[in-house]
Design a protein around this motif. Structure first.
Motif, PDB file in Angstrom:
ATOM      1  N   ALA A   9       0.836  -1.206   0.000  1.00 43.54           N
ATOM      2  CA  ALA A   9       0.000   0.000   0.000  1.00 43.54           C
ATOM      3  C   ALA A   9       0.871   1.256   0.000  1.00 43.54           C
ATOM      4  CB  ALA A   9      -0.935  -0.002   1.204  1.00 43.54           C
ATOM      5  N   LEU A  10       1.970   1.242   0.735  1.00 49.83           N
ATOM      6  CA  LEU A  10       2.859   2.407   0.762  1.00 49.83           C
ATOM      7  C   LEU A  10       3.521   2.630  -0.587  1.00 49.83           C
ATOM      8  CD1 LEU A  10       4.584   2.038   4.249  1.00 49.83           C
ATOM      9  CD2 LEU A  10       2.705   3.571   3.613  1.00 49.83           C
ATOM     10  N   THR A  11       3.952   1.568  -1.235  1.00 44.55           N
ATOM     11  CA  THR A  11       4.621   1.729  -2.534  1.00 44.55           C
ATOM     12  C   THR A  11       3.634   2.017  -3.658  1.00 44.55           C
ATOM     13  OG1 THR A  11       4.634  -0.652  -2.956  1.00 44.55           O
ATOM     14  CG2 THR A  11       6.581   0.285  -1.892  1.00 44.55           C
ATOM     15  N   SER A  12       2.342   1.922  -3.358  1.00 45.09           N
ATOM     16  CA  SER A  12       1.315   2.209  -4.357  1.00 45.09           C
ATOM     17  C   SER A  12       0.817   3.652  -4.281  1.00 45.09           C
ATOM     18  CB  SER A  12       0.120   1.264  -4.162  1.00 45.09           C
ATOM     19  OG  SER A  12       0.537  -0.071  -4.336  1.00 45.09           O
ATOM     20  N   ALA A  13       1.429   4.452  -3.447  1.00 47.45           N
ATOM     21  CA  ALA A  13       0.999   5.843  -3.276  1.00 47.45           C
ATOM     22  C   ALA A  13       1.273   6.661  -4.529  1.00 47.45           C
ATOM     23  CB  ALA A  13       1.729   6.464  -2.082  1.00 47.45           C
ATOM     24  N   THR A  14       0.578   7.775  -4.637  1.00 51.12           N
ATOM     25  CA  THR A  14       0.756   8.700  -5.755  1.00 51.12           C
ATOM     26  C   THR A  14       1.237  10.045  -5.224  1.00 51.12           C
ATOM     27  OG1 THR A  14      -1.554   9.391  -5.614  1.00 51.12           O
ATOM     28  CG2 THR A  14      -1.044   7.567  -7.119  1.00 51.12           C
ATOM     29  N   GLY A  15       1.466  10.975  -6.128  1.00 54.94           N
ATOM     30  CA  GLY A  15       1.865  12.324  -5.746  1.00 54.94           C
ATOM     31  C   GLY A  15       3.249  12.354  -5.114  1.00 54.94           C
ATOM     32  N   LEU A  16       3.518  13.419  -4.383  1.00 49.85           N
ATOM     33  CA  LEU A  16       4.799  13.568  -3.699  1.00 49.85           C
ATOM     34  C   LEU A  16       5.061  12.387  -2.781  1.00 49.85           C
ATOM     35  CD1 LEU A  16       7.277  15.183  -2.686  1.00 49.85           C
ATOM     36  CD2 LEU A  16       5.727  16.302  -1.085  1.00 49.85           C
ATOM     37  N   THR A  17       4.050  11.988  -2.033  1.00 50.42           N
ATOM     38  CA  THR A  17       4.182  10.851  -1.124  1.00 50.42           C
ATOM     39  C   THR A  17       4.611   9.611  -1.889  1.00 50.42           C
ATOM     40  OG1 THR A  17       2.568  11.767   0.409  1.00 50.42           O
ATOM     41  CG2 THR A  17       2.944   9.395   0.524  1.00 50.42           C
ATOM     42  N   GLY A  18       3.994   9.351  -3.010  1.00 59.54           N
ATOM     43  CA  GLY A  18       4.346   8.194  -3.828  1.00 59.54           C
ATOM     44  C   GLY A  18       5.774   8.239  -4.326  1.00 59.54           C
ATOM     45  N   HIS A  19       6.212   9.418  -4.760  1.00 59.70           N
ATOM     46  CA  HIS A  19       7.592   9.548  -5.235  1.00 59.70           C
ATOM     47  C   HIS A  19       8.587   9.256  -4.107  1.00 59.70           C
ATOM     48  CE1 HIS A  19       6.948  10.963  -9.303  1.00 59.70           C
ATOM     49  NE2 HIS A  19       6.011  11.776  -8.848  1.00 59.70           N
ATOM     50  N   VAL A  20       8.301   9.763  -2.924  1.00 58.57           N
ATOM     51  CA  VAL A  20       9.218   9.579  -1.797  1.00 58.57           C
ATOM     52  C   VAL A  20       9.212   8.135  -1.310  1.00 58.57           C
ATOM     53  CG1 VAL A  20       9.666  10.233   0.608  1.00 58.57           C
ATOM     54  CG2 VAL A  20       9.108  11.993  -1.090  1.00 58.57           C
ATOM     55  N   LEU A  21       8.029   7.532  -1.183  1.00 52.84           N
ATOM     56  CA  LEU A  21       7.936   6.186  -0.618  1.00 52.84           C
ATOM     57  C   LEU A  21       8.344   5.087  -1.586  1.00 52.84           C
ATOM     58  CD1 LEU A  21       4.644   6.411   1.483  1.00 52.84           C
ATOM     59  CD2 LEU A  21       7.017   6.831   2.193  1.00 52.84           C
ATOM     60  N   SER A  22       8.317   5.359  -2.873  1.00 47.90           N
ATOM     61  CA  SER A  22       8.639   4.308  -3.841  1.00 47.90           C
ATOM     62  C   SER A  22      10.138   4.133  -4.067  1.00 47.90           C
ATOM     63  CB  SER A  22       7.953   4.593  -5.180  1.00 47.90           C
ATOM     64  OG  SER A  22       8.495   5.761  -5.767  1.00 47.90           O
ATOM     65  N   VAL A  23      10.938   5.040  -3.576  1.00 48.26           N
ATOM     66  CA  VAL A  23      12.383   4.956  -3.743  1.00 48.26           C
ATOM     67  C   VAL A  23      12.952   3.897  -2.806  1.00 48.26           C
ATOM     68  CG1 VAL A  23      14.552   6.221  -3.437  1.00 48.26           C
ATOM     69  CG2 VAL A  23      12.591   7.351  -4.477  1.00 48.26           C
ATOM     70  N   LYS A  24      13.739   2.991  -3.371  1.00 49.12           N
ATOM     71  CA  LYS A  24      14.422   2.006  -2.531  1.00 49.12           C
ATOM     72  C   LYS A  24      15.549   2.732  -1.819  1.00 49.12           C
ATOM     73  CE  LYS A  24      13.115  -1.968  -5.113  1.00 49.12           C
ATOM     74  NZ  LYS A  24      13.352  -3.327  -5.391  1.00 49.12           N
ATOM     75  N   SER A  25      15.514   2.672  -0.510  1.00 46.19           N
ATOM     76  CA  SER A  25      16.466   3.442   0.268  1.00 46.19           C
ATOM     77  C   SER A  25      16.868   2.686   1.520  1.00 46.19           C
ATOM     78  CB  SER A  25      15.819   4.777   0.644  1.00 46.19           C
ATOM     79  OG  SER A  25      16.651   5.497   1.496  1.00 46.19           O
ATOM     80  N   LYS A  26      18.047   2.982   1.986  1.00 48.30           N
ATOM     81  CA  LYS A  26      18.528   2.378   3.230  1.00 48.30           C
ATOM     82  C   LYS A  26      18.554   3.410   4.339  1.00 48.30           C
ATOM     83  CE  LYS A  26      21.077  -1.107   0.831  1.00 48.30           C
ATOM     84  NZ  LYS A  26      22.130  -2.053   0.838  1.00 48.30           N
ATOM     85  N   ASP A  27      17.798   4.494   4.173  1.00 50.96           N
ATOM     86  CA  ASP A  27      17.836   5.574   5.161  1.00 50.96           C
ATOM     87  C   ASP A  27      16.754   5.458   6.235  1.00 50.96           C
ATOM     88  OD1 ASP A  27      15.603   6.246   3.677  1.00 50.96           O
ATOM     89  OD2 ASP A  27      16.297   8.246   3.143  1.00 50.96           O
TER      90      ASP A  27
END
Length: 132
Positions: free
Chosen positions: A43-61
């Protein structure tokens, strides 16, 4: 990628990811089943908009050290409130999107496999309250 996503600094992006994914981690720590947690993450990786761009990035932070539910909650619940505050200051139009994205993830994590346990329901209520 949207120009709004680019204007967030790395620390802000990390704060949003930590808050969102931390909410799912908190439900896992409270006893939500593995399949339910997977649904919350999807559900988090399915977000849209700014939230979607931020949450869809694979990150180790995303840093969520904690040895028990209480320690994790002490990090995640304030992080959720801080994330909403950050967006309210910088991108007020994105607050509802972030909030609803996390709430959809929480709902997905609660109900992916039958009725949730009382501990998971209680934690979901705390997450909802932290979102304002």
């Amino acid at each position: 990628m949207s120009t709004i996503a680019i204007t967030l600094n790395d620390q802000d992006k990390s704060a949003l990811r930590t808050a969102a994914y931390g909410s799912v981690a908190l439900l896992a720590a409270a006893g939500a089943p593995h399949k339910a947690i997977s649904q919350g993450s999807i559900a988090l990786t399915s977000a849209t908009g700014l939230t979607g761009h931020v949450l869809s990035v694979k990150s180790k932070d995303i840093a969520l050290p904690g040895k028990n539910v209480a320690e994790l909650a002490e990090q995640v619940l304030p992080a959720l409130t801080a994330a909403v505050d950050l967006l309210a200051q910088q991108y007020p139009a994105e607050v509802d999107n972030f909030r609803s994205t996390v709430l959809v993830a929480v709902e997905a994590a609660q109900f992916a496999k039958g009725a949730p346990s009382p501990a998971v329901v209680a934690m979901a209520a705390k997450i909802t309250a932290a979102l304002g």
